[in-house]
Design an enzyme around this catalytic site. Structure first.
Site, PDB file in Angstrom:
ATOM      1  N   HIS A  26       0.604  -1.125  -0.715  1.00  0.00           N
ATOM      2  CA  HIS A  26       0.240  -0.502  -0.360  1.00  0.00           C
ATOM      3  C   HIS A  26       1.031   1.191   0.004  1.00  0.00           C
ATOM      4  O   HIS A  26       1.464   1.110   0.461  1.00  0.00           O
ATOM      5  CB  HIS A  26      -0.972  -0.467   1.124  1.00  0.00           C
ATOM      6  CG  HIS A  26      -0.304  -0.176   2.852  1.00  0.00           C
ATOM      7  ND1 HIS A  26       0.512   1.005   3.006  1.00  0.00           N
ATOM      8  CD2 HIS A  26      -0.038  -1.280   3.449  1.00  0.00           C
ATOM      9  CE1 HIS A  26       0.601  -0.075   4.324  1.00  0.00           C
ATOM     10  NE2 HIS A  26       0.505  -1.111   4.419  1.00  0.00           N
ATOM     11  N   TYR A 133      -8.464   5.028 -12.641  1.00  0.00           N
ATOM     12  CA  TYR A 133      -7.230   4.667 -12.266  1.00  0.00           C
ATOM     13  C   TYR A 133      -7.849   4.199 -10.651  1.00  0.00           C
ATOM     14  O   TYR A 133      -7.655   5.263  -9.998  1.00  0.00           O
ATOM     15  CB  TYR A 133      -6.329   5.113 -11.722  1.00  0.00           C
ATOM     16  CG  TYR A 133      -4.972   4.227 -11.727  1.00  0.00           C
ATOM     17  CD1 TYR A 133      -5.601   2.892 -11.951  1.00  0.00           C
ATOM     18  CD2 TYR A 133      -3.770   4.343 -11.965  1.00  0.00           C
ATOM     19  CE1 TYR A 133      -4.244   1.775 -10.912  1.00  0.00           C
ATOM     20  CE2 TYR A 133      -3.223   3.211 -12.270  1.00  0.00           C
ATOM     21  CZ  TYR A 133      -3.004   1.968 -10.995  1.00  0.00           C
ATOM     22  OH  TYR A 133      -2.157   0.669 -11.296  1.00  0.00           O
ATOM     23  N   LYS A 173      -7.188  -1.745  -9.923  1.00  0.00           N
ATOM     24  CA  LYS A 173      -6.683  -2.427  -8.828  1.00  0.00           C
ATOM     25  C   LYS A 173      -6.791  -3.184  -7.429  1.00  0.00           C
ATOM     26  O   LYS A 173      -7.433  -3.072  -7.075  1.00  0.00           O
ATOM     27  CB  LYS A 173      -5.265  -0.898  -8.726  1.00  0.00           C
ATOM     28  CG  LYS A 173      -4.119  -1.750  -7.864  1.00  0.00           C
ATOM     29  CD  LYS A 173      -3.816  -2.489  -8.879  1.00  0.00           C
ATOM     30  CE  LYS A 173      -2.479  -1.672  -9.484  1.00  0.00           C
ATOM     31  NZ  LYS A 173      -1.648  -2.272 -10.773  1.00  0.00           N
ATOM     32  N   ASP A 201      -6.554  -5.169 -13.029  1.00  0.00           N
ATOM     33  CA  ASP A 201      -5.253  -5.458 -13.225  1.00  0.00           C
ATOM     34  C   ASP A 201      -4.657  -5.500 -11.853  1.00  0.00           C
ATOM     35  O   ASP A 201      -5.067  -4.845 -10.434  1.00  0.00           O
ATOM     36  CB  ASP A 201      -4.245  -3.655 -12.703  1.00  0.00           C
ATOM     37  CG  ASP A 201      -2.872  -4.046 -12.750  1.00  0.00           C
ATOM     38  OD1 ASP A 201      -2.209  -5.173 -12.799  1.00  0.00           O
ATOM     39  OD2 ASP A 201      -2.600  -2.906 -13.170  1.00  0.00           O
ATOM     40  N   PRO A 202      -5.157  -7.125 -11.855  1.00  0.00           N
ATOM     41  CA  PRO A 202      -4.117  -7.505  -9.745  1.00  0.00           C
ATOM     42  C   PRO A 202      -3.020  -7.708  -9.547  1.00  0.00           C
ATOM     43  O   PRO A 202      -2.646  -8.769  -8.621  1.00  0.00           O
ATOM     44  CB  PRO A 202      -5.059  -9.164  -9.434  1.00  0.00           C
ATOM     45  CG  PRO A 202      -5.180  -9.159 -10.830  1.00  0.00           C
ATOM     46  CD  PRO A 202      -5.447  -8.409 -12.010  1.00  0.00           C
ATOM     47  N   HIS A 301       1.267   3.367 -19.267  1.00  0.00           N
ATOM     48  CA  HIS A 301       1.278   3.454 -17.616  1.00  0.00           C
ATOM     49  C   HIS A 301       1.955   4.426 -16.576  1.00  0.00           C
ATOM     50  O   HIS A 301       2.616   5.389 -16.903  1.00  0.00           O
ATOM     51  CB  HIS A 301       2.683   2.279 -17.699  1.00  0.00           C
ATOM     52  CG  HIS A 301       2.149   1.593 -16.529  1.00  0.00           C
ATOM     53  ND1 HIS A 301       3.194   1.120 -15.389  1.00  0.00           N
ATOM     54  CD2 HIS A 301       1.108   0.294 -15.551  1.00  0.00           C
ATOM     55  CE1 HIS A 301       2.868   1.030 -14.227  1.00  0.00           C
ATOM     56  NE2 HIS A 301       1.913  -0.382 -14.087  1.00  0.00           N
ATOM     57  N   SER A 302       1.031   3.864 -16.011  1.00  0.00           N
ATOM     58  CA  SER A 302       1.515   5.204 -14.554  1.00  0.00           C
ATOM     59  C   SER A 302       2.279   4.030 -13.310  1.00  0.00           C
ATOM     60  O   SER A 302       2.061   2.960 -12.675  1.00  0.00           O
ATOM     61  CB  SER A 302       0.082   5.470 -14.143  1.00  0.00           C
ATOM     62  OG  SER A 302       0.792   6.293 -12.238  1.00  0.00           O
ATOM     63  N   HIS A 330      -2.012   7.520 -11.367  1.00  0.00           N
ATOM     64  CA  HIS A 330      -2.669   7.887  -9.964  1.00  0.00           C
ATOM     65  C   HIS A 330      -2.230   9.194  -9.460  1.00  0.00           C
ATOM     66  O   HIS A 330      -2.943   9.693  -8.530  1.00  0.00           O
ATOM     67  CB  HIS A 330      -1.272   7.527  -8.731  1.00  0.00           C
ATOM     68  CG  HIS A 330      -0.266   6.306  -8.928  1.00  0.00           C
ATOM     69  ND1 HIS A 330      -0.437   5.367 -10.379  1.00  0.00           N
ATOM     70  CD2 HIS A 330      -0.561   5.078  -8.180  1.00  0.00           C
ATOM     71  CE1 HIS A 330      -0.340   4.446 -10.045  1.00  0.00           C
ATOM     72  NE2 HIS A 330      -0.130   3.925  -8.570  1.00  0.00           N
ATOM     73  N   ARG A 385       3.567  -3.869   2.981  1.00  0.00           N
ATOM     74  CA  ARG A 385       4.095  -4.201   4.341  1.00  0.00           C
ATOM     75  C   ARG A 385       1.908  -4.523   4.459  1.00  0.00           C
ATOM     76  O   ARG A 385       1.799  -3.962   4.738  1.00  0.00           O
ATOM     77  CB  ARG A 385       4.445  -4.271   5.336  1.00  0.00           C
ATOM     78  CG  ARG A 385       3.725  -1.960   5.206  1.00  0.00           C
ATOM     79  CD  ARG A 385       4.721  -1.245   6.589  1.00  0.00           C
ATOM     80  NE  ARG A 385       4.513  -0.039   5.620  1.00  0.00           N
ATOM     81  CZ  ARG A 385       5.750   0.987   6.532  1.00  0.00           C
ATOM     82  NH1 ARG A 385       6.107   0.774   7.709  1.00  0.00           N
ATOM     83  NH2 ARG A 385       4.900   2.219   6.436  1.00  0.00           N
TER      84      ARG A 385
HETATM   85 MG    MG Z   1      -0.174  -2.810 -13.740  1.00  0.00          MG
END
Ligand code: MG
Length: 427
Positions: A26, A133, A173, A201-202, A301-302, A330, A385
């Site tokens: 995260h 996103y 995500k 997108d996992p 992509h970001s 993002h 974490r």
């Molecule tokens: Mg990705």
């Protein structure tokens, strides 16, 4: 013209609420490193590097002895100095190269008084469209709000983003909760926004079997693509053969060797070009040209960005004729930026390509100093974490999925320190 100095300044910029990624990771706040390259003509170029702290600072410092005296227009020679392709097996320095390339392009544009897109072939569009996103989020420990867990919370959040920014494409995500919970969330999105498009997108955490099962369950939706459902070219190839949705990647095709492999024996349909991962804007354009020839779709992509990196994505998006998908960023999750004028703004789901000389952005010195101070206070961010899954590794999927339960951010290590972070732009 000659480079005379390089400087790296790590900064921490707050997010609206902590973003949850797959792999138990995260982002509670964004840590980025701003790179400045000075020249003997008084022009300074701007670059940006992901992560930050001592490692980023010393990596940039370490380049000084090679780059002081280098002509910023000599971009191919720069590539061989920093990331010699014949030595790349041992020493992948593409991300460092990217940060310096951004700054050199900025210098070249400023020296010629023209936007970077004019150095890259000229723009074919004035605005670059973006996807919304969406992330599962913890609540912000300072405000107690912002949590995204249930399908209802996700749809409400997406509605707010769409109303504010105009997005017509939504990326979720995943890889955070058990697949069926995320399936319910993704389906709720598709139901809530008919006529829009979707991507999931996992971050590669599904087993091949799970990826195929999930893929079949979303096949009927209006998917742009299914991004990195599982790990590796072999895994992706198996999913691609079984599922009727284009597969996209920002993990298994991120350099020219992998692109060649994928063209010979396709595992992925859509190549997500990242100005940092690929080693700069120019490498992305080169890859996009190969993809154009082979009719391999692309998108932008970001990997997380402040305004400097976003500017590189905008200049890239501006010059690619074969960009047929909305880009990812993002950016709308940030509460502030370090550039003059504050954050870039979205309009109708797109951002205008900057028309000023170079990258078209400049540093707000007060904001830079303020967010550098925040970084100095809090240090770098341990992204990986998750106390709910201490024994979890990405290549052994689904062994210990956390239950789809609400998690109070107070119980998550590293998040309590966000309590005092501002949730409004620095003023
Ligand atoms: Mg990705």
């Amino acid at each position: 013209m000659k480079i005379t100095d390089l400087r790296a300044t790590p900064v921490t910029v707050p997010l609206e609420a902590p973003l949850r990624h797959a792999n138990g990771a995260h982002w509670g706040r964004f840590v980025r490193t701003i790179v400045e390259v000075d020249t003997d003509e008084g022009i300074t170029g701007l670059g940006e590097l992901g992560g930050g702290g001592e490692a980023a600072q010393s990596a940039i410092d370490g380049l000084k002895r090679y780059l002081v005296g280098h002509d910023p227009f000599q971009l191919e020679a720069l590539r061989f100095k920093i990331a010699n392709p014949t030595a790349s097996l041992y020493n992948n320095r593409n991300q460092l190269l990217a940060a310096i390339e951004f700054a050199c392009l900025d210098i070249c544009g400023k020296a010629l008084d023209t936007p970077v897109y004019n150095l890259l072939g000229g723009k074919v569009r004035d605005r670059v469209p973006f996807a919304s996103y969406l992330f599962f989020r913890f609540d912000h420990p300072g405000t107690g709000s912002g949590e995204i867990f249930s399908p209802e919370q996700l749809v409400e959040h997406a509605r707010e983003l769409k109303a504010t920014h105009g997005f017509r494409c939504h990326k979720l995500k995943g890889g955070v909760f058990p697949p069926d919970h995320e399936l319910a969330c993704y389906r709720a999105l598709a139901e809530a926004f008919p006529g829009d498009t979707f991507r999931f997108d996992p971050n590669s955490v599904f087993s091949v079997r799970e990826a195929i099962r999930f893929g079949h369950a979303i096949e009927h939706l209006d998917n742009d693509y299914y991004e990195d459902p599982t790990w590796g070219l072999s895994g992706m190839r198996q999913v691609r053969e079984a599922v009727g949705i284009p597969l996209a990647t920002n993990t298994v095709v991120v350099n020219f060797e992998q692109l060649a492999t994928n063209l010979r024996d396709p595992a992925v349909d859509v190549i997500l070009l990242d100005t940092t991962f690929w080693g700069g804007v120019r490498a992305c354009i080169k890859a996009a040209g190969i993809c154009e020839t082979f009719q391999q779709p692309i998108s932008v992509h970001s990997s997380g960005e402040l305004g400097i990196q976003l500017a590189t994505m905008l200049h890239l998006g501006a010059v690619l004729p074969n960009l047929t998908f909305a880009a990812d960023a993002h950016y709308h999750h940030l509460v502030d930026d370090v550039i003059v004028g504050g954050k870039f703004t979205y309009h109708d789901g797109s951002i205008a390509v900057p028309d000023g000389p170079g990258l078209g952005v400049s540093l707000d010195r007060e904001r830079l100093a303020y967010y550098a101070e925040v970084f100095n206070k809090l240090g770098t961010y341990a992204y990986d974490r998750d106390p709910a899954r201490p024994d979890w590794y990405p290549l052994i999927p689904n062994t210990s999925w956390a239950k789809p339960e609400h998690t109070d951010s107070a119980s998550v290590p590293g998040l309590a320190e966000l309590t005092d972070l501002p949730t409004k732009p620095y003023a």
